[in-house]
Design a protein around this motif. Structure first.
Motif, PDB file in Angstrom:
ATOM      1  N   PRO A 143     -14.089 -63.314 -18.028  1.00 30.36           N
ATOM      2  CA  PRO A 143     -13.629 -64.533 -18.698  1.00 30.36           C
ATOM      3  C   PRO A 143     -14.295 -64.622 -20.080  1.00 30.36           C
ATOM      4  O   PRO A 143     -15.373 -64.068 -20.286  1.00 30.36           O
ATOM      5  N   THR A 144     -13.629 -65.296 -21.018  1.00 33.25           N
ATOM      6  CA  THR A 144     -14.133 -65.363 -22.398  1.00 33.25           C
ATOM      7  C   THR A 144     -14.277 -66.804 -22.848  1.00 33.25           C
ATOM      8  O   THR A 144     -13.350 -67.607 -22.702  1.00 33.25           O
ATOM      9  N   LEU A 145     -15.426 -67.106 -23.416  1.00 35.72           N
ATOM     10  CA  LEU A 145     -15.694 -68.426 -23.973  1.00 35.72           C
ATOM     11  C   LEU A 145     -14.959 -68.556 -25.308  1.00 35.72           C
ATOM     12  O   LEU A 145     -15.099 -67.713 -26.193  1.00 35.72           O
ATOM     13  N   LEU A 146     -14.143 -69.602 -25.445  1.00 38.20           N
ATOM     14  CA  LEU A 146     -13.347 -69.807 -26.658  1.00 38.20           C
ATOM     15  C   LEU A 146     -13.785 -71.033 -27.456  1.00 38.20           C
ATOM     16  O   LEU A 146     -13.493 -71.141 -28.644  1.00 38.20           O
ATOM     17  N   LEU A 147     -14.454 -71.964 -26.791  1.00 41.02           N
ATOM     18  CA  LEU A 147     -14.952 -73.170 -27.436  1.00 41.02           C
ATOM     19  C   LEU A 147     -16.297 -73.494 -26.818  1.00 41.02           C
ATOM     20  O   LEU A 147     -16.453 -73.422 -25.595  1.00 41.02           O
ATOM     21  N   ARG A 148     -17.275 -73.802 -27.670  1.00 44.90           N
ATOM     22  CA  ARG A 148     -18.612 -74.146 -27.184  1.00 44.90           C
ATOM     23  C   ARG A 148     -19.060 -75.416 -27.885  1.00 44.90           C
ATOM     24  O   ARG A 148     -19.058 -75.493 -29.115  1.00 44.90           O
ATOM     25  N   ASP A 149     -19.405 -76.405 -27.118  1.00 46.37           N
ATOM     26  CA  ASP A 149     -19.917 -77.678 -27.641  1.00 46.37           C
ATOM     27  C   ASP A 149     -19.044 -78.227 -28.766  1.00 46.37           C
ATOM     28  O   ASP A 149     -19.528 -78.609 -29.826  1.00 46.37           O
ATOM     29  N   GLY A 150     -17.731 -78.244 -28.527  1.00 44.39           N
ATOM     30  CA  GLY A 150     -16.787 -78.821 -29.465  1.00 44.39           C
ATOM     31  C   GLY A 150     -16.398 -77.925 -30.627  1.00 44.39           C
ATOM     32  O   GLY A 150     -15.561 -78.306 -31.446  1.00 44.39           O
ATOM     33  N   ARG A 206      -6.417 -63.217 -28.848  1.00 44.32           N
ATOM     34  CA  ARG A 206      -5.107 -63.623 -29.371  1.00 44.32           C
ATOM     35  C   ARG A 206      -4.720 -65.031 -28.896  1.00 44.32           C
ATOM     36  O   ARG A 206      -3.621 -65.263 -28.408  1.00 44.32           O
ATOM     37  N   VAL A 207      -5.659 -65.939 -29.037  1.00 44.44           N
ATOM     38  CA  VAL A 207      -5.450 -67.334 -28.654  1.00 44.44           C
ATOM     39  C   VAL A 207      -5.505 -68.185 -29.913  1.00 44.44           C
ATOM     40  O   VAL A 207      -6.393 -68.015 -30.751  1.00 44.44           O
ATOM     41  N   THR A 208      -4.558 -69.102 -30.052  1.00 39.80           N
ATOM     42  CA  THR A 208      -4.536 -69.979 -31.227  1.00 39.80           C
ATOM     43  C   THR A 208      -5.303 -71.272 -30.950  1.00 39.80           C
ATOM     44  O   THR A 208      -5.504 -71.658 -29.792  1.00 39.80           O
ATOM     45  N   ASP A 209      -5.681 -71.917 -32.038  1.00 37.83           N
ATOM     46  CA  ASP A 209      -6.370 -73.206 -31.877  1.00 37.83           C
ATOM     47  C   ASP A 209      -5.460 -74.219 -31.195  1.00 37.83           C
ATOM     48  O   ASP A 209      -5.925 -75.050 -30.411  1.00 37.83           O
ATOM     49  N   ASN A 210      -4.152 -74.146 -31.436  1.00 41.46           N
ATOM     50  CA  ASN A 210      -3.230 -75.081 -30.781  1.00 41.46           C
ATOM     51  C   ASN A 210      -3.236 -74.918 -29.263  1.00 41.46           C
ATOM     52  O   ASN A 210      -3.081 -75.900 -28.533  1.00 41.46           O
ATOM     53  N   GLU A 211      -3.410 -73.697 -28.785  1.00 40.71           N
ATOM     54  CA  GLU A 211      -3.494 -73.481 -27.331  1.00 40.71           C
ATOM     55  C   GLU A 211      -4.756 -74.107 -26.755  1.00 40.71           C
ATOM     56  O   GLU A 211      -4.728 -74.671 -25.649  1.00 40.71           O
ATOM     57  N   ILE A 212      -5.835 -74.040 -27.493  1.00 39.23           N
ATOM     58  CA  ILE A 212      -7.083 -74.690 -27.061  1.00 39.23           C
ATOM     59  C   ILE A 212      -6.893 -76.202 -27.041  1.00 39.23           C
ATOM     60  O   ILE A 212      -7.262 -76.876 -26.075  1.00 39.23           O
ATOM     61  N   LEU A 221     -14.767 -74.366 -32.072  1.00 39.91           N
ATOM     62  CA  LEU A 221     -13.938 -73.213 -31.750  1.00 39.91           C
ATOM     63  C   LEU A 221     -14.683 -71.928 -32.104  1.00 39.91           C
ATOM     64  O   LEU A 221     -15.320 -71.842 -33.154  1.00 39.91           O
ATOM     65  N   LEU A 222     -14.608 -70.949 -31.230  1.00 38.32           N
ATOM     66  CA  LEU A 222     -15.222 -69.640 -31.473  1.00 38.32           C
ATOM     67  C   LEU A 222     -14.109 -68.711 -31.962  1.00 38.32           C
ATOM     68  O   LEU A 222     -13.458 -68.018 -31.184  1.00 38.32           O
ATOM     69  N   THR A 223     -13.909 -68.726 -33.271  1.00 35.31           N
ATOM     70  CA  THR A 223     -12.739 -68.081 -33.861  1.00 35.31           C
ATOM     71  C   THR A 223     -12.697 -66.576 -33.629  1.00 35.31           C
ATOM     72  O   THR A 223     -11.612 -66.015 -33.444  1.00 35.31           O
ATOM     73  N   GLU A 224     -13.832 -65.909 -33.628  1.00 37.43           N
ATOM     74  CA  GLU A 224     -13.826 -64.454 -33.403  1.00 37.43           C
ATOM     75  C   GLU A 224     -13.362 -64.148 -31.968  1.00 37.43           C
ATOM     76  O   GLU A 224     -12.550 -63.252 -31.753  1.00 37.43           O
ATOM     77  N   ALA A 225     -13.866 -64.884 -31.005  1.00 38.48           N
ATOM     78  CA  ALA A 225     -13.435 -64.691 -29.610  1.00 38.48           C
ATOM     79  C   ALA A 225     -11.954 -65.026 -29.460  1.00 38.48           C
ATOM     80  O   ALA A 225     -11.217 -64.326 -28.758  1.00 38.48           O
ATOM     81  N   MET A 226     -11.510 -66.082 -30.134  1.00 47.31           N
ATOM     82  CA  MET A 226     -10.094 -66.459 -30.082  1.00 47.31           C
ATOM     83  C   MET A 226      -9.225 -65.360 -30.685  1.00 47.31           C
ATOM     84  O   MET A 226      -8.180 -65.018 -30.136  1.00 47.31           O
ATOM     85  N   ARG A 227      -9.663 -64.779 -31.783  1.00 49.61           N
ATOM     86  CA  ARG A 227      -8.908 -63.706 -32.425  1.00 49.61           C
ATOM     87  C   ARG A 227      -8.824 -62.479 -31.502  1.00 49.61           C
ATOM     88  O   ARG A 227      -7.772 -61.892 -31.336  1.00 49.61           O
TER      89      ARG A 227
END
Length: 180
Positions: A99-106, A117-123, A108-114
């Motif tokens: 599993p991958t952490l995509l957001l931490r303490d409010g 292949r997850v967009t901020d809108n999906e989060i 966004l972890l943009t490198e992990a999202m990239r």
């Protein structure tokens, strides 16, 4: 064509009933985990089972016995792979992603999202679906191995022990504090 022969419909009916009974029996013997939606590997096996079932039903080139052997083989391989992966870490790591952490303490972890292949809108959608209106109220959003998002509200984060197996959240990794 709309209709060829009555015998073709009879064959589909008979083979369909036999294959259905076989599939249910084999799935019951192999256990709940065989069709669990746990990760991409499980999804591939489930799709392969569906494709095999369709081929058995619709292709006159495949006998019931051949189709039954194919179904049993796929389920046996799935059972063996999952049984071995529980007992042997290298195979588990080869078959399953972490599993991958995509957001931490409010944040966004943009490198992990990239990478995932997850967009901020999906989060944002995942957070909203939990009834949370402010990212600052979220301790973590995790992309799970089955492709779903887990949202952990800050009020329920506790010591974050549920994040031990999450990329970027493992103990000793400075990018994820032990607790908030």
């Amino acid at each position: 064509m709309f209709f060829d022969k009555l015998a073709d419909l009879g064959r589909i009916g008979l083979i369909g009933v036999l294959t259905y009974v076989l599939l249910i029996a084999v799935l019951r013997v192999s256990g709940k985990r065989t069709l669990a939606k746990m990760n991409a590997f499980d999804l591939v096996v489930t799709v392969a089972l569906g494709s095999t079932l369709a081929t058995i039903l619709l292709s006159t080139d495949v006998s019931f016995t051949e189709g039954a052997a194919a179904l049993i083989l796929l389920i046996a391989l799935q059972f063996a792979a999952t049984w071995l992966s529980v007992r042997w870490a290298p195979l588990r790591e080869a078959l399953k992603s972490a599993p991958t952490l995509l957001l931490r303490d409010g944040e966004l972890l943009t490198e992990a999202m990239r990478r995932q292949r997850v967009t901020d809108n999906e989060i944002y959608q995942a957070v909203r679906s939990q009834g949370i209106g402010d990212l600052a109220a979220v301790a973590a959003v995790v992309l799970e191995t089955d492709g779903t998002f887990s949202v952990i509200p800050a009020q329920q984060a506790g010591a974050r022990t549920a994040l031990r197996d999450v990329d970027a959240a493992r103990p000793g990794n400075a990018s994820m504090p032990d607790s908030a």
